[in-house]
Write an enzyme that holds these catalytic residues in place. Structure first.
Site, short mmCIF file in Angstrom:
data_model
loop_
_atom_site.label_atom_id
_atom_site.label_comp_id
_atom_site.label_asym_id
_atom_site.label_seq_id
_atom_site.Cartn_x
_atom_site.Cartn_y
_atom_site.Cartn_z
N PHE A 264 1.34 -6.33 -2.47
CA PHE A 264 1.66 -6.76 -1.19
C PHE A 264 1.34 -5.51 -0.21
CE2 PHE A 264 5.39 -5.86 1.89
CZ PHE A 264 5.46 -7.20 2.57
N GLY A 265 0.35 -5.74 0.77
CA GLY A 265 -0.20 -4.59 1.20
C GLY A 265 0.03 -4.36 2.77
N THR B 173 1.71 -0.77 3.66
CA THR B 173 1.43 0.58 3.94
C THR B 173 -0.06 0.84 4.20
OG1 THR B 173 3.36 1.00 2.71
CG2 THR B 173 2.14 2.87 3.36
N THR C 247 1.13 -1.29 -4.98
CA THR C 247 1.54 -1.73 -6.46
C THR C 247 0.98 -2.91 -6.95
OG1 THR C 247 3.62 -0.40 -5.92
CG2 THR C 247 3.57 -1.76 -7.96
N GLU D 138 9.59 0.90 -0.49
CA GLU D 138 10.38 -0.07 0.23
C GLU D 138 11.47 0.59 1.31
OE1 GLU D 138 11.15 -3.64 -1.75
OE2 GLU D 138 9.73 -2.96 -3.60
N THR E 49 12.13 4.66 3.20
CA THR E 49 12.72 5.78 2.94
C THR E 49 14.38 5.84 3.31
OG1 THR E 49 12.32 6.66 5.18
CG2 THR E 49 10.46 6.73 3.72
#
Ligand SMILES: Cc1cc2nc3c(=O)[nH]c(=O)nc-3n(C[C@H](O)[C@H](O)[C@H](O)COP(=O)(O)OP(=O)(O)OC[C@H]3O[C@@H](n4cnc5c(N)ncnc54)[C@H](O)[C@@H]3O)c2cc1C
Length: 382
Positions: A123-124, A126, A158, A366, A368
């Site tokens: 899942f891109g 960031t 990830t 996911e 901060t």
């Protein structure tokens, strides 16, 4: 209100607990030390159905729910967080956007492989220049005939570079909204698409047996049909995915916190100082009692958020509270467990050293802890 588990939930928790102790525990330290991805463990988790837990049987899922996924994540993280985050990211970030927003064709193409664990998805969201402030997304996708042309880069993604990674969903700016803000959309990019490059894995402090890469897109072309859901809905989509994901990360954090209790009890009984087990000292007993208190209350917080979500009620604030609290106490428990282990707690051969290194990212990934506080404050009308 009853937070006791059903027989099915108890059976799931026990089978994942046994798997974690019997299959993961003996091999994970070596993967962690060598920074290798535990393919064999992941394959067995796929056979157990863990990647299909919260999905309908019509797509090859197990017909369970999101809470079932959380129970599994907690038990995995009680032994190891690299494996747990691999499952969390594969399910709640990888497969879930396609399940929630995909067309029937996209679902038929990708879900059977993802839900069986045969393939993984990343899942891109960031980017190297922006994380918390997703509106700062720079990656662009331009429609050229019947293809999207993507340019930009993503950071820390990830499951994006394993041998079994099938695709990455990428958020990109696809235009400008009427109010002048960026129009964000989500696009599926299959692994191996020309122009899509996966950098070598990062050298990480923790989660070292999990897979994380920077990705670049250089005139990367995919069919227009790879748009996930509606054009311009990218922002709403990832907010929904991240709200749910926070409950899963909270469950993972509770698992780590409980693992710290497990290891500390064992060590406090074994280790002797001044002629008796260190656990005979009230100072050590109180540390462990406080650790158990924290794991228990954080568990109730994620159970509450999951119960609201499954009841179809608003759960944004409760998910943020669960994630914030669970990640905070996971760091606390890892620090105390290491302290109880003395010098051995600083040695990688002890699981608590892994817990310590794996705990800090829970306050970052996911969303901060600062972002969780922003969500809670906003939901309180501030
Ligand atoms: C191992 C790992 C795996 C990851 N996996 C994924 C993945 O699969 N997909 C993905 O998209 N991302 C992933 N991430 C990225 C992760 O979600 C981001 O790192 C995180 O959201 C924080 O973004 P950032 O690193 O850009 O920090 P920044 O946004 O730059 O923040 C830096 C600091 O400033 C604080 N801050 C920022 N804005 C404010 C504000 N307004 N008020 C107060 N404080 C503020 C933050 O809280 C933080 O402490 C992963 C990260 C890691 C390390």
């Amino acid at each position: 209100m009853d937070f006791r588990l059903t027989d099915d939930q108890t059976a799931l928790r026990e089978s994942v607990r046994d798997f974690a102790r019997e299959v993961i525990a003996p091999v994970i330290a070596e993967h962690y030390e060598r920074h290798t991805f535990p393919y064999e463990v992941i394959r067995q988790m796929g056979k157990m159905g863990l990647f299909g837990l919260p999905f309908g049987e019509e797509h090859g899922g197990m017909g369970g729910d999101y809470f079932a996924l959380c129970l599994a994540l907690e038990e995995l993280a009680r032994v190891d967080s690299s494996v747990a985050i691999t499952l969390e990211a594969a399910v709640s970030l990888g497969a879930m956007p396609i399940y929630r927003f995909g067309t029937p064709e996209q679902q038929a193409t990708w879900l059977p492989k993802l839900l069986s664990g045969e393939a993984l998805a990343g899942f891109g969201l960031t980017e190297p220049g922006t994380g918390s402030d997703a509106a700062g997304t720079q990656t662009r996708a331009v429609l050229d005939g019947d293809q999207w042309v993507i340019n930009g880069s993503k950071a820390f993604i990830t499951n994006s570079g394993t041998d079994i990674t099938a695709l990455v969903t990428v958020t990109a700016v696809t235009g400008t909204n009427p109010d002048g803000s960026k129009e964000l959309s989500t696009i599926i990019v299959p692994t191996g698409t020309p122009g899509f490059t996966v950098a070598p894995g990062y050298s990480k402090v923790g989660w070292t047996a999990s897979d994380t890469h920077e990705l670049t897109f250089d005139d990367c072309r995919v069919p227009a049909a790879n748009l996930l859901g509606e054009r311009g809905r990218g922002f709403a989509q990832f907010l929904q995915i991240l709200d749910e994901g926070r409950i899963a990360i909270a469950a993972l954090a509770v698992g780590l916190a409980q693992g710290c209790v497990d290891e500390s009890i064992k060590y406090a009984k074994e280790r002797h100082a001044f002629g008796r087990p260190i656990g005979a000292n009230q100072a050590i007993q109180f540390k462990i009692a406080d650790m158990e208190l924290k794991a228990h209350t954080a568990r109730l917080a994620y159970y509450d958020a999951a119960a609201r979500m499954l009841a179809g009620e608003p759960f944004k604030r409760q998910a943020a509270i669960a994630k914030l609290h669970a990640s905070t106490i996971a760091v606390d428990n890892a620090r105390e467990a290491t302290q109880i282990h003395g010098g051995y707690g600083f040695m990688n051969e002890y699981p608590v050293a892994r817990f310590w290194r794996d705990s800090k990212i829970l306050e970052i990934g996911e969303g901060t802890s600062e972002v969780q506080r922003m969500i809670i404050a906003r939901d309180l009308g501030l």
